[in-house]
Structure formats: structure tokens, C-alpha cells
Design a protein around this motif. Structure first.
Motif, PDB file in Angstrom:
ATOM      1  N   GLU A 155       0.829  -1.202   0.000  1.00  0.00           N
ATOM      2  CA  GLU A 155       0.000   0.000   0.000  1.00  0.00           C
ATOM      3  C   GLU A 155       0.863   1.251   0.000  1.00  0.00           C
ATOM      4  O   GLU A 155       0.535   2.245  -0.667  1.00  0.00           O
ATOM      5  CB  GLU A 155      -0.936  -0.011   1.203  1.00  0.00           C
ATOM      6  N   ARG A 156       1.972   1.232   0.720  1.00  0.00           N
ATOM      7  CA  ARG A 156       2.866   2.391   0.719  1.00  0.00           C
ATOM      8  C   ARG A 156       3.495   2.581  -0.658  1.00  0.00           C
ATOM      9  O   ARG A 156       3.676   3.719  -1.112  1.00  0.00           O
ATOM     10  CB  ARG A 156       3.948   2.225   1.791  1.00  0.00           C
ATOM     11  N   ASP A 157       3.815   1.484  -1.336  1.00  0.00           N
ATOM     12  CA  ASP A 157       4.338   1.579  -2.698  1.00  0.00           C
ATOM     13  C   ASP A 157       3.314   2.227  -3.623  1.00  0.00           C
ATOM     14  O   ASP A 157       3.632   3.114  -4.423  1.00  0.00           O
ATOM     15  CB  ASP A 157       4.691   0.186  -3.237  1.00  0.00           C
ATOM     16  N   VAL A 158       2.061   1.768  -3.513  1.00  0.00           N
ATOM     17  CA  VAL A 158       0.993   2.312  -4.345  1.00  0.00           C
ATOM     18  C   VAL A 158       0.772   3.786  -4.023  1.00  0.00           C
ATOM     19  O   VAL A 158       0.608   4.626  -4.923  1.00  0.00           O
ATOM     20  CB  VAL A 158      -0.311   1.505  -4.147  1.00  0.00           C
ATOM     21  N   LEU A 159       0.797   4.126  -2.730  1.00  0.00           N
ATOM     22  CA  LEU A 159       0.581   5.512  -2.312  1.00  0.00           C
ATOM     23  C   LEU A 159       1.652   6.429  -2.901  1.00  0.00           C
ATOM     24  O   LEU A 159       1.352   7.536  -3.363  1.00  0.00           O
ATOM     25  CB  LEU A 159       0.590   5.598  -0.783  1.00  0.00           C
ATOM     26  N   ASP A 160       2.890   6.000  -2.904  1.00  0.00           N
ATOM     27  CA  ASP A 160       3.974   6.800  -3.475  1.00  0.00           C
ATOM     28  C   ASP A 160       3.741   7.061  -4.961  1.00  0.00           C
ATOM     29  O   ASP A 160       3.999   8.164  -5.458  1.00  0.00           O
ATOM     30  CB  ASP A 160       5.319   6.088  -3.296  1.00  0.00           C
ATOM     31  N   ALA A 172       0.248  -0.441 -12.004  1.00  0.00           N
ATOM     32  CA  ALA A 172       0.293  -1.897 -12.176  1.00  0.00           C
ATOM     33  C   ALA A 172       1.555  -2.320 -12.924  1.00  0.00           C
ATOM     34  O   ALA A 172       2.229  -3.284 -12.542  1.00  0.00           O
ATOM     35  CB  ALA A 172      -0.951  -2.369 -12.913  1.00  0.00           C
ATOM     36  N   ASP A 173       1.890  -1.581 -13.980  1.00  0.00           N
ATOM     37  CA  ASP A 173       3.089  -1.905 -14.752  1.00  0.00           C
ATOM     38  C   ASP A 173       4.352  -1.718 -13.912  1.00  0.00           C
ATOM     39  O   ASP A 173       5.269  -2.537 -13.967  1.00  0.00           O
ATOM     40  CB  ASP A 173       3.170  -1.023 -16.003  1.00  0.00           C
ATOM     41  N   ARG A 174       4.376  -0.625 -13.133  1.00  0.00           N
ATOM     42  CA  ARG A 174       5.569  -0.332 -12.333  1.00  0.00           C
ATOM     43  C   ARG A 174       5.798  -1.398 -11.257  1.00  0.00           C
ATOM     44  O   ARG A 174       6.935  -1.781 -10.979  1.00  0.00           O
ATOM     45  CB  ARG A 174       5.421   1.048 -11.683  1.00  0.00           C
ATOM     46  N   LEU A 175       4.694  -1.855 -10.642  1.00  0.00           N
ATOM     47  CA  LEU A 175       4.810  -2.790  -9.518  1.00  0.00           C
ATOM     48  C   LEU A 175       4.631  -4.251  -9.950  1.00  0.00           C
ATOM     49  O   LEU A 175       4.715  -5.150  -9.106  1.00  0.00           O
ATOM     50  CB  LEU A 175       3.773  -2.443  -8.445  1.00  0.00           C
ATOM     51  N   VAL A 182      -4.429  -3.073  -7.992  1.00  0.00           N
ATOM     52  CA  VAL A 182      -4.151  -1.659  -7.734  1.00  0.00           C
ATOM     53  C   VAL A 182      -5.409  -0.956  -7.230  1.00  0.00           C
ATOM     54  O   VAL A 182      -5.381  -0.201  -6.249  1.00  0.00           O
ATOM     55  CB  VAL A 182      -3.633  -0.955  -8.999  1.00  0.00           C
ATOM     56  N   LYS A 183      -6.534  -1.206  -7.896  1.00  0.00           N
ATOM     57  CA  LYS A 183      -7.797  -0.586  -7.486  1.00  0.00           C
ATOM     58  C   LYS A 183      -8.151  -0.978  -6.055  1.00  0.00           C
ATOM     59  O   LYS A 183      -8.631  -0.149  -5.269  1.00  0.00           O
ATOM     60  CB  LYS A 183      -8.919  -0.995  -8.437  1.00  0.00           C
ATOM     61  N   THR A 184      -7.910  -2.228  -5.702  1.00  0.00           N
ATOM     62  CA  THR A 184      -8.194  -2.689  -4.338  1.00  0.00           C
ATOM     63  C   THR A 184      -7.325  -1.951  -3.332  1.00  0.00           C
ATOM     64  O   THR A 184      -7.809  -1.505  -2.274  1.00  0.00           O
ATOM     65  CB  THR A 184      -7.941  -4.207  -4.233  1.00  0.00           C
ATOM     66  N   SER A 188      -8.538   0.736  -0.336  1.00  0.00           N
ATOM     67  CA  SER A 188      -8.106   0.569   1.045  1.00  0.00           C
ATOM     68  C   SER A 188      -7.392   1.811   1.551  1.00  0.00           C
ATOM     69  O   SER A 188      -7.627   2.264   2.688  1.00  0.00           O
ATOM     70  CB  SER A 188      -7.172  -0.647   1.153  1.00  0.00           C
ATOM     71  N   LEU A 189      -6.543   2.404   0.717  1.00  0.00           N
ATOM     72  CA  LEU A 189      -5.807   3.609   1.107  1.00  0.00           C
ATOM     73  C   LEU A 189      -6.752   4.782   1.360  1.00  0.00           C
ATOM     74  O   LEU A 189      -6.566   5.555   2.306  1.00  0.00           O
ATOM     75  CB  LEU A 189      -4.797   3.977   0.025  1.00  0.00           C
ATOM     76  N   MET A 190      -7.769   4.925   0.531  1.00  0.00           N
ATOM     77  CA  MET A 190      -8.740   6.004   0.723  1.00  0.00           C
ATOM     78  C   MET A 190      -9.444   5.855   2.067  1.00  0.00           C
ATOM     79  O   MET A 190      -9.676   6.837   2.780  1.00  0.00           O
ATOM     80  CB  MET A 190      -9.763   6.008  -0.414  1.00  0.00           C
ATOM     81  N   THR A 191      -9.771   4.613   2.409  1.00  0.00           N
ATOM     82  CA  THR A 191     -10.432   4.360   3.688  1.00  0.00           C
ATOM     83  C   THR A 191      -9.504   4.676   4.854  1.00  0.00           C
ATOM     84  O   THR A 191      -9.898   5.353   5.816  1.00  0.00           O
ATOM     85  CB  THR A 191     -10.876   2.885   3.770  1.00  0.00           C
TER      86      THR A 191
END
Length: 208
Positions: A155-160, A172-175, A182-184, A188-191
Motif C-alpha cells: 500500500e505504501r508503494d501504491v501511495l507513493d 500496475a506496470d511499475r509494480l 491496484v484498485k483494491t 483501502s488507502l482512501m479508507t
């Protein structure tokens, strides 16, 4: 093909944007409106992927039109293109659901890139606008620097990457993960960060 609706009360601005867009092989201008009321009607009838929206217009303004368009079609992407980078215009438009903000004096390449990124699910901002948003958010004590517990490493990776303005596909491509994953993570991050939308989540990440 990216279907675009142009909304601006100045004919010369719309004509210039149409010429710029129609010179691109992947962008089609499907309609124009010179006021917010007509923009709402055309958005419902033409189903554009991206609505390029001016803010100050007679009658129904761009902020009100943005809210009405997204209430009818939440999947639509409204990209604000304005000469007004001040907070009093930007924050209400953000609250109405605009996905990004570009200034009219931006280079043509940046405008086209903004349309493409908006269509791809990203949140394009002029750098000046983004800086103003972050400063205002901090001044208003939006909890951008509040530590958030319970975030996973992924989640921290996605947030960055959200903070960098990447779309779901780009993340998605980067990770090397699926777009659905990614959408999931973003949901979760928004919550966990109390972010009502992706733009506020990006501001959260940049501020903290």
C-alpha cells in the motif's frame, strides 16, 4: 479513441483547443458548449471520456456543471482548464469531483498529455496548481502529515506512485501487479487516510 467535450465560454479558446485535439490521432472532439447548462446536456447525450471544463461561465458555472455531470455519470473525467489558479476556484471544483487542473497558459503538449492522462484515470495538475493545493491543504489543517498506521508495504508503494500522478495501469506496470489489485489497494488507502477521492489521496501522499 478518446472522446472529448470542450466547455468554455470563449469561442477562440474552444477553437484553439479543437485544433490542438484534432491534430492528435487518438483524440476526437465530440462536442462543444459555451456554458455549464449545455455542458451537462451534451455530456449526457454524447458520453465523452473527458470533459475539458472552464470554471467561470455565465449562468451555470463550471463547478456546478462538474457536479451535475458526475452525479449522472460518475465514470466521466472532468479536467479543469482555467486561467484562475486561486484556491477559491480550485477547492470547490475538487469537491465537485474534477480529476485534475491545468492552467490555460500551459504548453500545448502539457494540455494534450493532461487529456490523455485524465482518460487513463490519472490526475493531471499544473505544477503551480498542485503547489497551491498542497499549501492550502496544510494551512487548512487537512491532515496531510498525520501518521497512518496499518498500511502494508505494498500500500505504501501504491501511495507513493499515486503521489506521482500515475494512473492505475501505470502503477500496475511499475509494480508488476494487476490493475484490479491496484484498485483494491487504492480503495483501502482512501479508507485508511479518510480521503474522499483519488486527488485528495495524492495530496495526502505529497504532504506526508
Amino acid at each position: 479513441m478518446i472522446r472529448v467535450l470542450l466547455v468554455d465560454d470563449q469561442h477562440l479558446i474552444r477553437a484553439g483547443l479543437r485544433m490542438l485535439c484534432e491534430a492528435q490521432p487518438d483524440i476526437e472532439v465530440v462536442g462543444e458548449a459555451d456554458n455549464g447548462r449545455d455542458a451537462v446536456t451534451l455530456a449526457a447525450r454524447l458520453v465523452p471520456d473527458v470533459v475539458v471544463m472552464d470554471l467561470r461561465m455565465p449562468g451555470v458555472d463550471g463547478i456546478t456543471a462538474t457536479g451535475r455531470i458526475l452525479a449522472d455519470r460518475p465514470a466521466a473525467r472532468v479536467l479543469v482548464l482555467t486561467t484562475f489558479g486561486d484556491d477559491d476556484h480550485l477547492f470547490p471544483a475538487l469537491t465537485a469531483g474534477a480529476c485534475g487542473f491545468l492552467l490555460k497558459d500551459a504548453p500545448p503538449a502539457d494540455l494534450i498529455d493532461g487529456v490523455r492522462r485524465a482518460a487513463a484515470g490519472a490526475s493531471p495538475f499544473s505544477e503551480e496548481v498542485l503547489q497551491r493545493l498542497v499549501r492550502r491543504a496544510v494551512q487548512a489543517r487537512v491532515e496531510l502529515r498525520r501518521p497512518v498506521s496499518g498500511l502494508t508495504a505494498r500500500e505504501r508503494d501504491v501511495l507513493d506512485l499515486v503521489a506521482e500522478g500515475l494512473s492505475n495501469t501505470e502503477i500496475a506496470d511499475r509494480l508488476h501487479i494487476g490493475v484490479t489489485t491496484v484498485k483494491t489497494h487504492i480503495t483501502s488507502l482512501m479508507t485508511k487516510t479518510d480521503s474522499p477521492n483519488r486527488v485528495r489521496l495524492a495530496l495526502f501522499a505529497r504532504g506526508g
